[in-house]
Scaffold this motif. Sequence first.
Motif, short mmCIF file in Angstrom:
data_model
loop_
_atom_site.label_atom_id
_atom_site.label_comp_id
_atom_site.label_asym_id
_atom_site.label_seq_id
_atom_site.Cartn_x
_atom_site.Cartn_y
_atom_site.Cartn_z
N CYS A 198 -94.75 59.10 -17.41
CA CYS A 198 -93.66 58.92 -18.37
C CYS A 198 -93.89 59.84 -19.56
CB CYS A 198 -93.61 57.50 -18.90
SG CYS A 198 -93.53 56.23 -17.65
N ILE A 199 -92.91 60.63 -19.88
CA ILE A 199 -93.01 61.49 -21.06
C ILE A 199 -92.16 60.85 -22.16
CG2 ILE A 199 -92.67 63.81 -21.99
CD1 ILE A 199 -94.65 63.84 -19.71
N ALA A 200 -92.84 60.44 -23.23
CA ALA A 200 -92.14 59.87 -24.38
C ALA A 200 -91.76 61.03 -25.28
CB ALA A 200 -93.02 58.86 -25.10
N PHE A 201 -90.49 61.35 -25.26
CA PHE A 201 -90.02 62.54 -25.98
C PHE A 201 -88.73 62.18 -26.70
CE2 PHE A 201 -88.21 66.58 -26.85
CZ PHE A 201 -89.31 67.35 -27.16
N ASP A 202 -88.68 62.47 -27.99
CA ASP A 202 -87.69 61.90 -28.89
C ASP A 202 -87.72 60.38 -28.71
OD1 ASP A 202 -85.92 61.65 -30.89
OD2 ASP A 202 -84.20 62.54 -29.87
N TYR A 203 -88.95 59.88 -28.75
CA TYR A 203 -89.18 58.46 -28.56
C TYR A 203 -89.59 57.82 -29.89
CZ TYR A 203 -91.24 54.02 -27.52
OH TYR A 203 -91.50 52.67 -27.54
N GLY A 204 -89.02 56.66 -30.18
CA GLY A 204 -89.47 55.85 -31.30
C GLY A 204 -89.37 54.40 -30.88
N GLY A 205 -90.39 53.63 -31.18
CA GLY A 205 -90.40 52.22 -30.77
C GLY A 205 -89.27 51.43 -31.43
N ARG A 206 -89.02 51.71 -32.72
CA ARG A 206 -87.95 50.96 -33.39
C ARG A 206 -86.58 51.35 -32.84
NH1 ARG A 206 -89.93 50.77 -39.71
NH2 ARG A 206 -91.66 49.32 -39.33
N ALA A 207 -86.41 52.65 -32.58
CA ALA A 207 -85.13 53.12 -32.00
C ALA A 207 -84.93 52.46 -30.63
CB ALA A 207 -85.15 54.63 -31.87
N GLU A 208 -86.01 52.34 -29.87
CA GLU A 208 -85.93 51.73 -28.54
C GLU A 208 -85.48 50.27 -28.64
OE1 GLU A 208 -89.74 51.08 -26.62
OE2 GLU A 208 -88.81 51.31 -24.66
N ILE A 209 -86.05 49.55 -29.61
CA ILE A 209 -85.69 48.15 -29.79
C ILE A 209 -84.23 48.04 -30.22
CG2 ILE A 209 -86.13 46.10 -31.23
CD1 ILE A 209 -89.17 46.92 -31.04
N LEU B 280 -100.39 53.36 -34.58
CA LEU B 280 -99.54 53.55 -33.41
C LEU B 280 -98.43 54.57 -33.65
CD1 LEU B 280 -99.07 49.89 -32.07
CD2 LEU B 280 -100.22 51.78 -30.91
N SER B 281 -98.08 54.83 -34.91
CA SER B 281 -97.02 55.79 -35.23
C SER B 281 -95.76 55.55 -34.39
CB SER B 281 -97.51 57.24 -35.05
OG SER B 281 -98.62 57.49 -35.88
N ASN B 282 -95.35 54.27 -34.37
CA ASN B 282 -94.06 53.90 -33.74
C ASN B 282 -94.05 54.09 -32.21
OD1 ASN B 282 -91.46 52.86 -33.93
ND2 ASN B 282 -90.50 54.78 -34.52
N PHE B 283 -95.23 54.04 -31.62
CA PHE B 283 -95.35 54.23 -30.16
C PHE B 283 -95.39 52.87 -29.46
CE2 PHE B 283 -98.30 55.71 -26.55
CZ PHE B 283 -97.27 56.25 -25.81
N LEU B 284 -94.49 52.62 -28.56
CA LEU B 284 -94.49 51.43 -27.71
C LEU B 284 -94.81 50.15 -28.49
CD1 LEU B 284 -96.43 52.95 -24.63
CD2 LEU B 284 -93.96 52.70 -24.89
N ILE B 285 -94.14 49.97 -29.63
CA ILE B 285 -94.56 48.87 -30.51
C ILE B 285 -94.29 47.49 -29.91
CG2 ILE B 285 -94.63 50.14 -32.69
CD1 ILE B 285 -91.82 49.18 -33.27
N TRP B 286 -93.31 47.38 -29.05
CA TRP B 286 -93.07 46.09 -28.36
C TRP B 286 -94.10 45.92 -27.24
CZ3 TRP B 286 -89.67 41.87 -28.35
CH2 TRP B 286 -89.66 41.12 -27.18
N GLN B 287 -94.26 46.98 -26.45
CA GLN B 287 -95.08 46.91 -25.23
C GLN B 287 -96.59 46.85 -25.54
OE1 GLN B 287 -92.77 49.12 -26.06
NE2 GLN B 287 -91.42 49.61 -24.37
N ALA B 288 -96.97 47.27 -26.75
CA ALA B 288 -98.40 47.36 -27.08
C ALA B 288 -98.97 46.05 -27.60
CB ALA B 288 -98.62 48.46 -28.12
N ALA B 289 -98.18 44.96 -27.52
CA ALA B 289 -98.61 43.70 -28.14
C ALA B 289 -100.04 43.32 -27.76
CB ALA B 289 -97.63 42.59 -27.75
N TYR B 290 -100.41 43.51 -26.50
CA TYR B 290 -101.77 43.16 -26.06
C TYR B 290 -102.50 44.33 -25.41
CZ TYR B 290 -101.68 38.38 -27.56
OH TYR B 290 -101.68 37.26 -28.35
N SER B 291 -102.10 45.54 -25.75
CA SER B 291 -102.80 46.71 -25.21
C SER B 291 -104.15 46.86 -25.91
CB SER B 291 -101.99 47.98 -25.46
OG SER B 291 -100.71 47.87 -24.89
N GLU B 292 -105.11 47.37 -25.18
CA GLU B 292 -106.39 47.74 -25.80
C GLU B 292 -106.21 49.11 -26.42
OE1 GLU B 292 -109.05 45.81 -26.02
OE2 GLU B 292 -107.99 44.22 -24.93
#
Length: 251
Positions: free
Chosen positions: A140-151, A197-209
Motif C-alpha cells: 500500500c502506498i500512502a500518497f496524499d494520505y492524511g489520517g484525519r482526512a481519511e476519517i 505519527l505525523s497523521n499516519f494511520l491514526i485510527w488503525q494505529a490504536a494498538y500498533s507497536e
Amino acid sequence: MVETKTMPVSGKKIFPLPRHVAIIMDGNGRWARRQGLPRLAGHRAGTDNVRRIVEAVDGYGVEYLTLYAFSTENWRRPGREVNGILHILAGMIDRETEALHKNNVKLSHLGRLDGLSPALKTKVLNAVELTKNNSGMTLCIAFDYGGRAEILDAVRRIVRDEVSPEKIDEALFGKYLYTADVPEPDLIIRTGGEMRLSNFLIWQAAYSEFYTTPTLWPDCTEEDIEKAFIAYSQRERRFGGIKDEGEAKTD
Ligand code: IPE
Ligand code: IPE
Ligand code: MG
C-alpha cells in the motif's frame, strides 16, 4: 503465514513476525543536507531505496507493507519540492510497476487522488488495476494520505449512505476507511528518529507497536528492518487486557 523465521541478516530465529508493517519513510531532507545536496536529491535517493526495502520485507513473508510517501500536510512545502516529489513518484511507478507485478505484488493506494494531476492519477490507477489479482504481498502506498482526512472522508460517505446511528460500530467504520481490505498495522517503523505519527494511520494505529530508528530513510537497510522485527517479536501486546497467566488470581 506468520511462522518462526530465520532472519537473513542476524541468523536469529524470531516469532512472531508482523503481518502488516507500515513504514514512515522520513529523513530524505536531512540525508541530502548531510551530503551537501539539494533536498530533491534526498527524495531521489529515498525513492531509490524503496525497491530494496520492499524486496527485503517481502522476503520475510510479511503479508502487507504500507509506505508513507507523501502526507496531506506535505503540500505545505515549497512548490518546487512538491513538484519534484510528484515527478519522482511518477518515474518510480513507471520503473517499478512491471517488476512488482512479476513478483506477484498487489499494489494499493491509500489517500486522495483528486489533488494529483490527471496523468499521475491514471498512472496510479493503472498500476493498481494491473496488479489487482496478484496473490503475493500487498504493497500500500500512502500518497496524499492524511489520517484525519481519511476519517472525515469516511464520515462523509457514512452520512451519504444514510447509515443509521445504531449501526455505526468500529467494524463498520473500518470498512469506510481507505484501508477497508487491509488489517491494522502490527508494527509501525519510523526512520529519521522522530517519535510521532505525523497523521499516519491514526485510527488503525490504536494498538500498533511503534519502532523508530535514527537511520535516515535513504540509508535504511535490511538490517534496520530486521532490528525492528526482532524488537517487535519481543514486545508483549496486551490490547488493554492482562497477560495470560493461566490460573492467575485477579483479586
Ligand atoms: C520524508 O523526508 C519524505 C517526505 C515527507 C515526502 P523529509 O523530506 O521529511 O526529510 P526530513 O525530515 O526533512 O529530513
Ligand atoms: C511524515 O514525515 C510524512 C512522510 C514521511 C511521508 P514529515 O517529515 O512530513 O513529518 P513531520 O513534519 O516531521 O511531522
Ligand atoms: Mg521529515
